[in-house]
Structure formats: structure tokens, C-alpha cells
Design a protein around this motif. Sequence first.
Motif, PDB file in Angstrom:
ATOM      1  N   PRO A 107      -7.351  11.620   3.986  1.00  0.00           N
ATOM      2  CA  PRO A 107      -8.633  10.914   3.890  1.00  0.00           C
ATOM      3  C   PRO A 107      -8.640   9.791   2.859  1.00  0.00           C
ATOM      4  CG  PRO A 107      -9.040  13.245   4.197  1.00  0.00           C
ATOM      5  CD  PRO A 107      -7.544  13.094   4.040  1.00  0.00           C
ATOM      6  N   ASN A 108      -8.067  10.035   1.692  1.00  0.00           N
ATOM      7  CA  ASN A 108      -8.062   8.978   0.676  1.00  0.00           C
ATOM      8  C   ASN A 108      -7.165   7.815   1.070  1.00  0.00           C
ATOM      9  OD1 ASN A 108      -9.903  10.196  -1.044  1.00  0.00           O
ATOM     10  ND2 ASN A 108      -8.320  11.344  -2.139  1.00  0.00           N
ATOM     11  N   GLY A 109      -6.071   8.108   1.735  1.00  0.00           N
ATOM     12  CA  GLY A 109      -5.207   7.032   2.217  1.00  0.00           C
ATOM     13  C   GLY A 109      -5.881   6.194   3.294  1.00  0.00           C
ATOM     14  N   HIS A 110      -6.584   6.864   4.212  1.00  0.00           N
ATOM     15  CA  HIS A 110      -7.249   6.142   5.291  1.00  0.00           C
ATOM     16  C   HIS A 110      -8.312   5.174   4.780  1.00  0.00           C
ATOM     17  CE1 HIS A 110      -5.254   8.235   8.482  1.00  0.00           C
ATOM     18  NE2 HIS A 110      -5.781   9.407   8.205  1.00  0.00           N
ATOM     19  N   LYS A 111      -8.943   5.481   3.669  1.00  0.00           N
ATOM     20  CA  LYS A 111      -9.960   4.578   3.126  1.00  0.00           C
ATOM     21  C   LYS A 111      -9.418   3.152   2.994  1.00  0.00           C
ATOM     22  CE  LYS A 111     -11.851   7.986  -0.133  1.00  0.00           C
ATOM     23  NZ  LYS A 111     -12.051   8.235  -1.582  1.00  0.00           N
ATOM     24  N   ASN A 129      -1.271   9.318 -12.143  1.00  0.00           N
ATOM     25  CA  ASN A 129      -1.878  10.604 -11.796  1.00  0.00           C
ATOM     26  C   ASN A 129      -1.147  11.267 -10.635  1.00  0.00           C
ATOM     27  OD1 ASN A 129      -3.891  12.618 -12.172  1.00  0.00           O
ATOM     28  ND2 ASN A 129      -5.048  11.823 -10.434  1.00  0.00           N
ATOM     29  N   ASN A 130      -0.014  10.728 -10.241  1.00  0.00           N
ATOM     30  CA  ASN A 130       0.824  11.217  -9.140  1.00  0.00           C
ATOM     31  C   ASN A 130       0.034  11.558  -7.874  1.00  0.00           C
ATOM     32  OD1 ASN A 130       0.418  13.811 -11.004  1.00  0.00           O
ATOM     33  ND2 ASN A 130       0.870  14.611  -8.954  1.00  0.00           N
ATOM     34  N   ARG A 131      -0.890  10.651  -7.555  1.00  0.00           N
ATOM     35  CA  ARG A 131      -1.660  10.770  -6.321  1.00  0.00           C
ATOM     36  C   ARG A 131      -1.628   9.426  -5.604  1.00  0.00           C
ATOM     37  NH1 ARG A 131      -1.726  15.371  -7.915  1.00  0.00           N
ATOM     38  NH2 ARG A 131      -3.470  16.835  -7.927  1.00  0.00           N
ATOM     39  N   MET A 132      -1.555   9.498  -4.288  1.00  0.00           N
ATOM     40  CA  MET A 132      -1.722   8.265  -3.543  1.00  0.00           C
ATOM     41  C   MET A 132      -3.149   8.276  -2.988  1.00  0.00           C
ATOM     42  SD  MET A 132      -1.693   8.681   0.000  1.00  0.00           S
ATOM     43  CE  MET A 132      -2.825  10.019   0.118  1.00  0.00           C
ATOM     44  N   PRO A 133      -3.680   7.114  -2.588  1.00  0.00           N
ATOM     45  CA  PRO A 133      -3.027   5.824  -2.443  1.00  0.00           C
ATOM     46  C   PRO A 133      -2.964   5.053  -3.759  1.00  0.00           C
ATOM     47  CG  PRO A 133      -5.305   5.618  -1.778  1.00  0.00           C
ATOM     48  CD  PRO A 133      -5.090   7.070  -2.096  1.00  0.00           C
ATOM     49  N   ALA A 134      -2.115   4.053  -3.745  1.00  0.00           N
ATOM     50  CA  ALA A 134      -2.059   3.068  -4.818  1.00  0.00           C
ATOM     51  C   ALA A 134      -1.660   1.753  -4.171  1.00  0.00           C
ATOM     52  CB  ALA A 134      -1.044   3.470  -5.880  1.00  0.00           C
ATOM     53  N   ILE A 135      -2.018   0.670  -4.811  1.00  0.00           N
ATOM     54  CA  ILE A 135      -1.617  -0.631  -4.285  1.00  0.00           C
ATOM     55  C   ILE A 135      -0.960  -1.456  -5.383  1.00  0.00           C
ATOM     56  CG2 ILE A 135      -3.480  -0.667  -2.568  1.00  0.00           C
ATOM     57  CD1 ILE A 135      -4.820  -2.895  -4.293  1.00  0.00           C
ATOM     58  N   VAL A 136      -0.154  -2.403  -4.939  1.00  0.00           N
ATOM     59  CA  VAL A 136       0.358  -3.451  -5.817  1.00  0.00           C
ATOM     60  C   VAL A 136       0.000  -4.775  -5.148  1.00  0.00           C
ATOM     61  CG1 VAL A 136       2.356  -4.528  -6.882  1.00  0.00           C
ATOM     62  CG2 VAL A 136       2.253  -2.028  -6.673  1.00  0.00           C
ATOM     63  N   LEU A 169       0.851  -1.183   0.000  1.00  0.00           N
ATOM     64  CA  LEU A 169       0.000   0.000   0.000  1.00  0.00           C
ATOM     65  C   LEU A 169       0.887   1.234   0.000  1.00  0.00           C
ATOM     66  CD1 LEU A 169      -2.594   1.652   0.325  1.00  0.00           C
ATOM     67  CD2 LEU A 169      -2.463   1.209   2.800  1.00  0.00           C
ATOM     68  N   HIS A 170       0.865   1.962  -1.090  1.00  0.00           N
ATOM     69  CA  HIS A 170       1.597   3.221  -1.203  1.00  0.00           C
ATOM     70  C   HIS A 170       0.673   4.303  -0.646  1.00  0.00           C
ATOM     71  CE1 HIS A 170       4.841   1.542  -3.788  1.00  0.00           C
ATOM     72  NE2 HIS A 170       3.896   0.626  -3.968  1.00  0.00           N
ATOM     73  N   TYR A 171       1.108   4.921   0.460  1.00  0.00           N
ATOM     74  CA  TYR A 171       0.151   5.552   1.363  1.00  0.00           C
ATOM     75  C   TYR A 171       0.731   6.761   2.075  1.00  0.00           C
ATOM     76  CZ  TYR A 171      -2.110   5.712   6.062  1.00  0.00           C
ATOM     77  OH  TYR A 171      -2.689   6.083   7.247  1.00  0.00           O
ATOM     78  N   TRP A 172      -0.143   7.713   2.344  1.00  0.00           N
ATOM     79  CA  TRP A 172       0.124   8.786   3.292  1.00  0.00           C
ATOM     80  C   TRP A 172      -1.188   9.034   4.032  1.00  0.00           C
ATOM     81  CZ3 TRP A 172       4.639   9.889   4.947  1.00  0.00           C
ATOM     82  CH2 TRP A 172       4.900  11.073   5.656  1.00  0.00           C
ATOM     83  N   PRO A 173      -1.150   9.390   5.314  1.00  0.00           N
ATOM     84  CA  PRO A 173      -2.390   9.471   6.096  1.00  0.00           C
ATOM     85  C   PRO A 173      -3.254  10.696   5.784  1.00  0.00           C
ATOM     86  CG  PRO A 173      -0.505  10.039   7.464  1.00  0.00           C
ATOM     87  CD  PRO A 173       0.054   9.546   6.158  1.00  0.00           C
ATOM     88  N   ILE A 191       2.872  -1.160   4.318  1.00  0.00           N
ATOM     89  CA  ILE A 191       2.759   0.258   3.987  1.00  0.00           C
ATOM     90  C   ILE A 191       4.072   0.760   3.404  1.00  0.00           C
ATOM     91  CG2 ILE A 191       2.571   2.579   4.962  1.00  0.00           C
ATOM     92  CD1 ILE A 191       0.467   1.536   6.866  1.00  0.00           C
ATOM     93  N   VAL A 192       3.970   1.390   2.248  1.00  0.00           N
ATOM     94  CA  VAL A 192       5.098   2.078   1.626  1.00  0.00           C
ATOM     95  C   VAL A 192       4.793   3.568   1.712  1.00  0.00           C
ATOM     96  CG1 VAL A 192       6.496   2.351  -0.441  1.00  0.00           C
ATOM     97  CG2 VAL A 192       5.417   0.134   0.046  1.00  0.00           C
ATOM     98  N   PRO A 193       5.416   4.298   2.635  1.00  0.00           N
ATOM     99  CA  PRO A 193       5.073   5.716   2.797  1.00  0.00           C
ATOM    100  C   PRO A 193       5.367   6.534   1.545  1.00  0.00           C
ATOM    101  CG  PRO A 193       6.284   4.903   4.704  1.00  0.00           C
ATOM    102  CD  PRO A 193       6.405   3.857   3.634  1.00  0.00           C
ATOM    103  N   VAL A 194       4.430   7.416   1.209  1.00  0.00           N
ATOM    104  CA  VAL A 194       4.594   8.342   0.092  1.00  0.00           C
ATOM    105  C   VAL A 194       4.391   9.742   0.671  1.00  0.00           C
ATOM    106  CG1 VAL A 194       3.796   9.055  -2.195  1.00  0.00           C
ATOM    107  CG2 VAL A 194       3.695   6.634  -1.534  1.00  0.00           C
TER     108      VAL A 194
END
Length: 231
Positions: free
Chosen positions: A10-14, A49-56, A4-8, A28-31
Motif C-alpha cells: 500500500p505505501n509503495g502504491h501511493k 528507517n529501512n522501509r520503502m518507498p523512498a525516492i531520489v 523510486l525504491h519500491y515494492w508493491p 523503479i528500483v525494486p526493494v
Amino acid sequence: MIDLHYWPTPNGHKITLFLEEAGVEYRIVPVNIGSGAQFQPDFLKIAPNNRMPAIVDHDPAGGGAPIAIFESGAILLYLADKYAKFIGTDLRSRTETVQWLMWQMGGLGPMLGQNHHFSGYAPEKIPYAIDRYVNETNRLYGVLDRRLAGRDFITGSYSIADMACYPWIVPYERQGQTLEDTPNLKRWFDAIAARPATVTAYAKGAAISENKPMTEEAKKVLFGQTAKVLG
């Protein structure tokens, strides 16, 4: 295993809400979006789109190469389908969940995001813009409050629609709102806040970011993006 490429935000928390509720193993992979990590070439391969979150997902259904997914709504749908959780299995209930997920993606998130920007981050306080988005936030709160009348959750059972909406309501005070005006929404909000998975998800976010005030340099990174910058 899911990365999970993530930063805390609202969209990341989802996404952490889903993964914690479903008991899915993930890393978690911090972005750090304030330092520009979302523009790194390796991340752009996953999230153009250079926005997080993203997953692999390294273990997709049916096997094969890992699958990369960006956009929080698309990620929630993917996870709900893969794990057969938090989405209706019959046509009517699934459609109901998806339409409220789209309501969040197309309305609640963007409008509340503009509220955050003009009320908190914009260098110039523009009364018209602030009023516009604070009032629209209030309207959307009303829509959700009416929907929750007689329901524990947005579609009856706890679903990805709730996971999508809840993180955007968390900063309600910053948005110029009070939950006392929307009793159904407040009941729903309190119930989700008390869920063990919610507590764990937010604790993991807090451990990554200390929620310090945004610096002027970070604002330039976040709000100065153009096609030329991304090129």
C-alpha cells in the motif's frame, strides 16, 4: 529523473499513483522486502528507517545535488509541491489536504497494517487483537465514508490524500470489511480504481511481484526487526 525504491505494498502504491497521474518520468528500483533488500547499506543511506518507498530526485528544483526522501507521506508532499499538482494552492485547501494525508499516515495505515498482521500473518491467532484492529478498521472506514458524503474525493478534487488512502482500502476483504456498508466510500473507491493511472500503477506493481503467499523466512525478515538486527 526520479528513482523510486519500491515494492508493491500500500505505501509503495501511493507513489506510483502520483507519478502516473502526473506523467512524471521515473525508474523503479525494486526493494524486495521479503528477502531483506531494505537492509542493504546503499538503501539505508536513502531510507534510514529501512522501509520503502523512498525516492531520489536527480533533478530537484533549483538544481544542486540529488535529494533523497523517505516516508510515503513526505514523498507525496514533496512531489505535490515540486509539480504543483494534487494539493491545494491556497491556505485552506492545502491545510485540508495535508490534514487528511496525516490522518492516513497516523491512523488509517498503522491500524489497517496491524489488522493485516494479526488477522493474516501472526503465528498465533489472538482473538482480542484481531477484534481490536478489525473494529478499528471499521471505525476508520466510517470516518472516511462520512467525509465523502457529498464529495467526489476527500478534499473535493482528487489529491494526494486520496492517493494515500486508496491503496489501504484495496485489501478490504482481508481486513474483514465490506464496502457495501459504506456507500460513499464504495463510490469513491470504484472511481479511483477506474482511473487509467491507477490501472497502470497497479499493473507495474504486479509485474514486479507475483503476489505469492509470504514464506516463513520472509515473515522472519519483516517481523523480526529490532535495534540489534539493524545494527
